[in-house]
Structures are given as structure tokens and as C-alpha cells.
Motif scaffolding. Structure first.
Motif, PDB file in Angstrom:
ATOM      1  N   ALA A  54       0.818  -1.216   0.000  1.00  0.00           N
ATOM      2  CA  ALA A  54       0.000   0.000   0.000  1.00  0.00           C
ATOM      3  C   ALA A  54       0.851   1.265   0.000  1.00  0.00           C
ATOM      4  O   ALA A  54       0.325   2.375  -0.135  1.00  0.00           O
ATOM      5  CB  ALA A  54      -0.922  -0.005   1.217  1.00  0.00           C
ATOM      6  N   MET A  55       2.166   1.104   0.160  1.00  0.00           N
ATOM      7  CA  MET A  55       3.046   2.256   0.244  1.00  0.00           C
ATOM      8  C   MET A  55       3.019   3.078  -1.042  1.00  0.00           C
ATOM      9  O   MET A  55       3.049   2.527  -2.138  1.00  0.00           O
ATOM     10  CB  MET A  55       4.473   1.773   0.520  1.00  0.00           C
ATOM     11  CG  MET A  55       5.491   2.892   0.654  1.00  0.00           C
ATOM     12  SD  MET A  55       7.127   2.257   1.152  1.00  0.00           S
ATOM     13  CE  MET A  55       7.405   0.999  -0.098  1.00  0.00           C
ATOM     14  N   ALA A  56       2.969   4.402  -0.883  1.00  0.00           N
ATOM     15  CA  ALA A  56       3.005   5.318  -2.019  1.00  0.00           C
ATOM     16  C   ALA A  56       4.003   6.428  -1.717  1.00  0.00           C
ATOM     17  O   ALA A  56       4.155   6.849  -0.563  1.00  0.00           O
ATOM     18  CB  ALA A  56       1.622   5.902  -2.287  1.00  0.00           C
ATOM     19  N   LYS A  57       4.701   6.895  -2.751  1.00  0.00           N
ATOM     20  CA  LYS A  57       5.714   7.926  -2.550  1.00  0.00           C
ATOM     21  C   LYS A  57       5.878   8.726  -3.831  1.00  0.00           C
ATOM     22  O   LYS A  57       5.901   8.168  -4.929  1.00  0.00           O
ATOM     23  CB  LYS A  57       7.045   7.283  -2.154  1.00  0.00           C
ATOM     24  CG  LYS A  57       8.154   8.270  -1.801  1.00  0.00           C
ATOM     25  CD  LYS A  57       9.445   7.533  -1.465  1.00  0.00           C
ATOM     26  CE  LYS A  57       9.332   6.764  -0.163  1.00  0.00           C
ATOM     27  NZ  LYS A  57       9.348   7.657   1.008  1.00  0.00           N
ATOM     28  N   ASP A  58       5.963  10.032  -3.695  1.00  0.00           N
ATOM     29  CA  ASP A  58       6.247  10.921  -4.821  1.00  0.00           C
ATOM     30  C   ASP A  58       7.148  12.017  -4.284  1.00  0.00           C
ATOM     31  O   ASP A  58       6.682  12.983  -3.686  1.00  0.00           O
ATOM     32  CB  ASP A  58       4.956  11.498  -5.395  1.00  0.00           C
ATOM     33  CG  ASP A  58       5.208  12.321  -6.666  1.00  0.00           C
ATOM     34  OD1 ASP A  58       6.381  12.408  -7.092  1.00  0.00           O
ATOM     35  OD2 ASP A  58       4.245  12.875  -7.223  1.00  0.00           O
ATOM     36  N   THR A  59       8.447  11.852  -4.468  1.00  0.00           N
ATOM     37  CA  THR A  59       9.385  12.768  -3.823  1.00  0.00           C
ATOM     38  C   THR A  59      10.666  12.901  -4.622  1.00  0.00           C
ATOM     39  O   THR A  59      11.023  12.031  -5.411  1.00  0.00           O
ATOM     40  CB  THR A  59       9.719  12.278  -2.389  1.00  0.00           C
ATOM     41  OG1 THR A  59      10.534  13.231  -1.728  1.00  0.00           O
ATOM     42  CG2 THR A  59      10.472  10.952  -2.439  1.00  0.00           C
ATOM     43  N   GLY A  85      25.673  16.421  -5.584  1.00  0.00           N
ATOM     44  CA  GLY A  85      25.230  17.043  -6.830  1.00  0.00           C
ATOM     45  C   GLY A  85      24.238  16.196  -7.603  1.00  0.00           C
ATOM     46  O   GLY A  85      23.955  16.478  -8.768  1.00  0.00           O
ATOM     47  N   SER A  86      23.711  15.153  -6.974  1.00  0.00           N
ATOM     48  CA  SER A  86      22.765  14.250  -7.637  1.00  0.00           C
ATOM     49  C   SER A  86      21.446  14.215  -6.882  1.00  0.00           C
ATOM     50  O   SER A  86      21.433  14.266  -5.643  1.00  0.00           O
ATOM     51  CB  SER A  86      23.340  12.824  -7.705  1.00  0.00           C
ATOM     52  OG  SER A  86      24.573  12.802  -8.360  1.00  0.00           O
ATOM     53  N   ASN A  87      20.356  14.134  -7.619  1.00  0.00           N
ATOM     54  CA  ASN A  87      19.027  14.016  -7.015  1.00  0.00           C
ATOM     55  C   ASN A  87      18.400  12.675  -7.365  1.00  0.00           C
ATOM     56  O   ASN A  87      18.547  12.175  -8.478  1.00  0.00           O
ATOM     57  CB  ASN A  87      18.105  15.132  -7.499  1.00  0.00           C
ATOM     58  CG  ASN A  87      18.453  16.470  -6.871  1.00  0.00           C
ATOM     59  OD1 ASN A  87      18.956  16.528  -5.747  1.00  0.00           O
ATOM     60  ND2 ASN A  87      18.206  17.552  -7.600  1.00  0.00           N
ATOM     61  N   LEU A  88      17.717  12.110  -6.397  1.00  0.00           N
ATOM     62  CA  LEU A  88      16.986  10.855  -6.565  1.00  0.00           C
ATOM     63  C   LEU A  88      15.498  11.167  -6.543  1.00  0.00           C
ATOM     64  O   LEU A  88      14.994  11.738  -5.576  1.00  0.00           O
ATOM     65  CB  LEU A  88      17.354   9.893  -5.444  1.00  0.00           C
ATOM     66  CG  LEU A  88      16.571   8.575  -5.355  1.00  0.00           C
ATOM     67  CD1 LEU A  88      16.884   7.691  -6.555  1.00  0.00           C
ATOM     68  CD2 LEU A  88      16.894   7.848  -4.055  1.00  0.00           C
ATOM     69  N   ALA A  89      14.801  10.819  -7.598  1.00  0.00           N
ATOM     70  CA  ALA A  89      13.353  11.047  -7.674  1.00  0.00           C
ATOM     71  C   ALA A  89      12.627   9.708  -7.668  1.00  0.00           C
ATOM     72  O   ALA A  89      13.016   8.782  -8.394  1.00  0.00           O
ATOM     73  CB  ALA A  89      12.994  11.833  -8.930  1.00  0.00           C
ATOM     74  N   ILE A  90      11.598   9.604  -6.851  1.00  0.00           N
ATOM     75  CA  ILE A  90      10.814   8.376  -6.737  1.00  0.00           C
ATOM     76  C   ILE A  90       9.343   8.715  -6.874  1.00  0.00           C
ATOM     77  O   ILE A  90       8.829   9.585  -6.164  1.00  0.00           O
ATOM     78  CB  ILE A  90      11.047   7.682  -5.380  1.00  0.00           C
ATOM     79  CG1 ILE A  90      12.528   7.389  -5.156  1.00  0.00           C
ATOM     80  CG2 ILE A  90      10.225   6.398  -5.282  1.00  0.00           C
ATOM     81  CD1 ILE A  90      12.860   7.029  -3.726  1.00  0.00           C
ATOM     82  N   ASN A  91       8.674   8.049  -7.790  1.00  0.00           N
ATOM     83  CA  ASN A  91       7.232   8.196  -7.938  1.00  0.00           C
ATOM     84  C   ASN A  91       6.651   6.785  -7.925  1.00  0.00           C
ATOM     85  O   ASN A  91       6.780   6.041  -8.900  1.00  0.00           O
ATOM     86  CB  ASN A  91       6.885   8.925  -9.230  1.00  0.00           C
ATOM     87  CG  ASN A  91       5.416   9.283  -9.301  1.00  0.00           C
ATOM     88  OD1 ASN A  91       4.658   9.062  -8.354  1.00  0.00           O
ATOM     89  ND2 ASN A  91       4.998   9.849 -10.418  1.00  0.00           N
ATOM     90  N   MET A  92       6.044   6.418  -6.813  1.00  0.00           N
ATOM     91  CA  MET A  92       5.633   5.037  -6.612  1.00  0.00           C
ATOM     92  C   MET A  92       4.251   4.955  -5.988  1.00  0.00           C
ATOM     93  O   MET A  92       3.952   5.627  -5.008  1.00  0.00           O
ATOM     94  CB  MET A  92       6.651   4.338  -5.690  1.00  0.00           C
ATOM     95  CG  MET A  92       6.293   2.915  -5.295  1.00  0.00           C
ATOM     96  SD  MET A  92       7.615   2.151  -4.322  1.00  0.00           S
ATOM     97  CE  MET A  92       7.642   3.205  -2.876  1.00  0.00           C
ATOM     98  N   ASN A  93       3.404   4.148  -6.598  1.00  0.00           N
ATOM     99  CA  ASN A  93       2.112   3.804  -6.035  1.00  0.00           C
ATOM    100  C   ASN A  93       1.781   2.415  -6.574  1.00  0.00           C
ATOM    101  O   ASN A  93       1.251   2.260  -7.670  1.00  0.00           O
ATOM    102  CB  ASN A  93       1.032   4.816  -6.432  1.00  0.00           C
ATOM    103  CG  ASN A  93      -0.260   4.584  -5.677  1.00  0.00           C
ATOM    104  OD1 ASN A  93      -0.680   3.444  -5.469  1.00  0.00           O
ATOM    105  ND2 ASN A  93      -0.916   5.667  -5.269  1.00  0.00           N
ATOM    106  N   LEU A  94       2.144   1.397  -5.812  1.00  0.00           N
ATOM    107  CA  LEU A  94       2.051   0.028  -6.297  1.00  0.00           C
ATOM    108  C   LEU A  94       0.620  -0.402  -6.583  1.00  0.00           C
ATOM    109  O   LEU A  94       0.375  -1.163  -7.521  1.00  0.00           O
ATOM    110  CB  LEU A  94       2.701  -0.922  -5.286  1.00  0.00           C
ATOM    111  CG  LEU A  94       4.181  -0.635  -4.982  1.00  0.00           C
ATOM    112  CD1 LEU A  94       4.742  -1.673  -4.028  1.00  0.00           C
ATOM    113  CD2 LEU A  94       5.008  -0.580  -6.258  1.00  0.00           C
ATOM    114  N   LYS A  95      -0.319   0.090  -5.798  1.00  0.00           N
ATOM    115  CA  LYS A  95      -1.721  -0.266  -6.044  1.00  0.00           C
ATOM    116  C   LYS A  95      -2.201   0.259  -7.388  1.00  0.00           C
ATOM    117  O   LYS A  95      -3.102  -0.307  -8.004  1.00  0.00           O
ATOM    118  CB  LYS A  95      -2.606   0.266  -4.915  1.00  0.00           C
ATOM    119  CG  LYS A  95      -2.499  -0.549  -3.632  1.00  0.00           C
ATOM    120  CD  LYS A  95      -3.572  -0.153  -2.645  1.00  0.00           C
ATOM    121  CE  LYS A  95      -3.609  -1.103  -1.453  1.00  0.00           C
ATOM    122  NZ  LYS A  95      -4.682  -0.770  -0.491  1.00  0.00           N
TER     123      LYS A  95
END
Length: 241
Positions: A54-59, A85-95
Motif C-alpha cells: 500500500a506504500m506510495a511515494k512521490d518525492t 550534486g545528484s538528485n533521486l526522484a521516486i514516484n511510486m504507487n504500487l496499487k
């Protein structure tokens, strides 16, 4: 599931944006949404109902700040600068069958870009350590990024060269063969695209698969992991610009 087998399920895009002032934005983008959809269909209702699923992430976060102190302490001064100098972007919504991970870095010079590309896989290993804290605990692109260690780079103000190291590539395949075997068994494809955008027209390209745009400022190279395994030289490229 049948629909997913007719199209790519894991999309890998490696993008370079060379600017007139000598800087370059490099982005590794991994869209695993279609693969998640396949997995979703295979999961039992009890697993799909767990808090993890159920975990969701947009960051978007700084890669260095996302790492635990224990990992930061292992890094050299130059590695710290690259991570900062690097950015990590995560857009996750498994459902919702959504899973996208990207790492972005702005290199201030050709020499910094070459240094970054040669050490990208090590930064990916550090990112995986950070994922154990919960940044990503179900899917990550670390194994795919690790393949960058298989290439030798030469970058100047007028030239971009990437050549495969077959010995390293074979080691990479041994480490990841179970991952790719599982993907193949699930009919999950892994297309791989490299896009290089230049501030001025390209003079010469040494790769028959590469496609040059009408204005000669964009080079696109498409393949997939199955093709690369059969012929690792497909991603060798030399560009004069």
C-alpha cells in the motif's frame, strides 16, 4: 497480462543534455510501472493487502542526504561531491501500478561528466544501502545502473566516446542473470534507450544503430537487454560534435 506482453514492461532511458557552456545534465530514468502491473496480477490478495504494497511515494531528494550516516562515512571526498550534486526522484504507487525511479546529475565540465559516469555504479550501490531505510524496499534500479560500470568513457568539449568492457559486462551478467531470467520468464522486456542532446550540430557518429535528428543536434540509440547480451558492442558509440 496479455496486453503487457505486447509492449515493453521495463523502460530504461539514459539522457544527456549537453549545453553550450560546457555543462551537461545526465538523467537515468527507470519506468517499471508495466512490470509492477504484471507482478500485481500474480500476487495473492493477502500480499496485495499488506502495508508494504500500500506504500506510495512521490518525492525528490538529494542523493547524499538520503543516505544513512554509516554509508556517508564510507565515501571519499569526491564521491560525496558527486552524491551531493545528484538528485533521486521516486514516484511510486504500487496499487496503481506506478513505479518510476530517476537519478539526475549536473556535471560542470566534460571532465566531471567523465568522472561521474565512471563512478555512477558505485553511487547506485550507495543508493541501495539507503533503500534499506525505506527509500525503496520493494523495487530499485540498482542492478540496472550497475551495468554502467561495464563502460569506459572519454568526454571532451568536442567528443563523447563510450566503449564496452566485455570482461566487466560478463561479470555483470553473472550477477544479474537471475533477475533477467525471472523477467524473461514473466515476459517482461527491458528496452534500453540512450538520448544525447547537443547544443550544436553533430559532425560524426560511429554507430550504425544510432539515429540522428534532422537538425543534427540529437542522437538516439535504442536496443534491449536481449540484444546487448548477444552483442555487447551495440552500445559502443563515438560522437564528434
Amino acid at each position: 497480462m496479455v496486453a503487457c506482453t505486447l509492449s515493453s514492461c521495463v523502460d530504461i532511458v539514459e539522457r544527456y543534455n549537453f549545453k553550450a557552456n560546457g555543462t551537461c545534465d545526465v538523467i537515468y530514468d527507470f519506468d517499471m510501472s508495466k512490470a509492477v502491473a504484471v507482478l500485481h496480477n500474480l500476487l495473492s490478495d493477502s500480499v496485495a493487502a499488506t502495508p508494504q504494497f500500500a506504500m506510495a511515494k512521490d518525492t525528490v531528494m538529494n542523493l547524499y542526504s538520503a543516505l544513512p550516516d554509516s554509508t556517508q562515512n564510507k565515501m571519499s571526498e569526491e564521491e560525496v561531491k558527486l552524491a551531493q550534486g545528484s538528485n533521486l526522484a521516486i514516484n511510486m504507487n504500487l496499487k496503481r501500478n506506478l513505479m518510476n525511479v530517476s537519478i539526475r546529475h549536473e556535471a560542470n565540465s566534460p571532465s566531471e561528466l567523465e568522472y561521474y559516469l565512471q563512478r555512477m555504479s558505485k553511487l547506485a550501490n550507495y543508493e541501495q544501502e539507503g533503500s534499506k531505510r525505506g527509500t525503496l524496499n520493494m523495487f530499485n534500479a540498482q542492478q540496472l545502473i550497475a551495468g554502467q560500470d561495464c563502460y569506459a568513457y572519454q568526454v571532451t568539449n568536442t567528443k563523447f566516446i563510450r566503449l564496452i568492457d566485455k570482461a566487466k559486462f560478463n561479470k555483470f551478467l553473472k550477477k544479474t542473470q537471475s533477475t533477467f531470467a525471472m523477467a524473461k520468464a514473466m515476459l517482461i522486456e527491458t528496452p534500453y534507450k540512450v538520448v544525447l542532446n547537443f547544443a550544436r550540430p553533430v559532425k560524426k557518429i560511429d554507430n550504425k544503430k544510432a539515429v540522428l535528428s534532422a537538425d543534427r543536434k540529437q542522437v538516439t540509440l535504442k536496443t534491449n537487454m536481449d540484444e546487448l547480451i548477444k552483442n555487447p558492442n551495440l552500445m559502443n558509440i563515438e560522437i564528434d560534435f
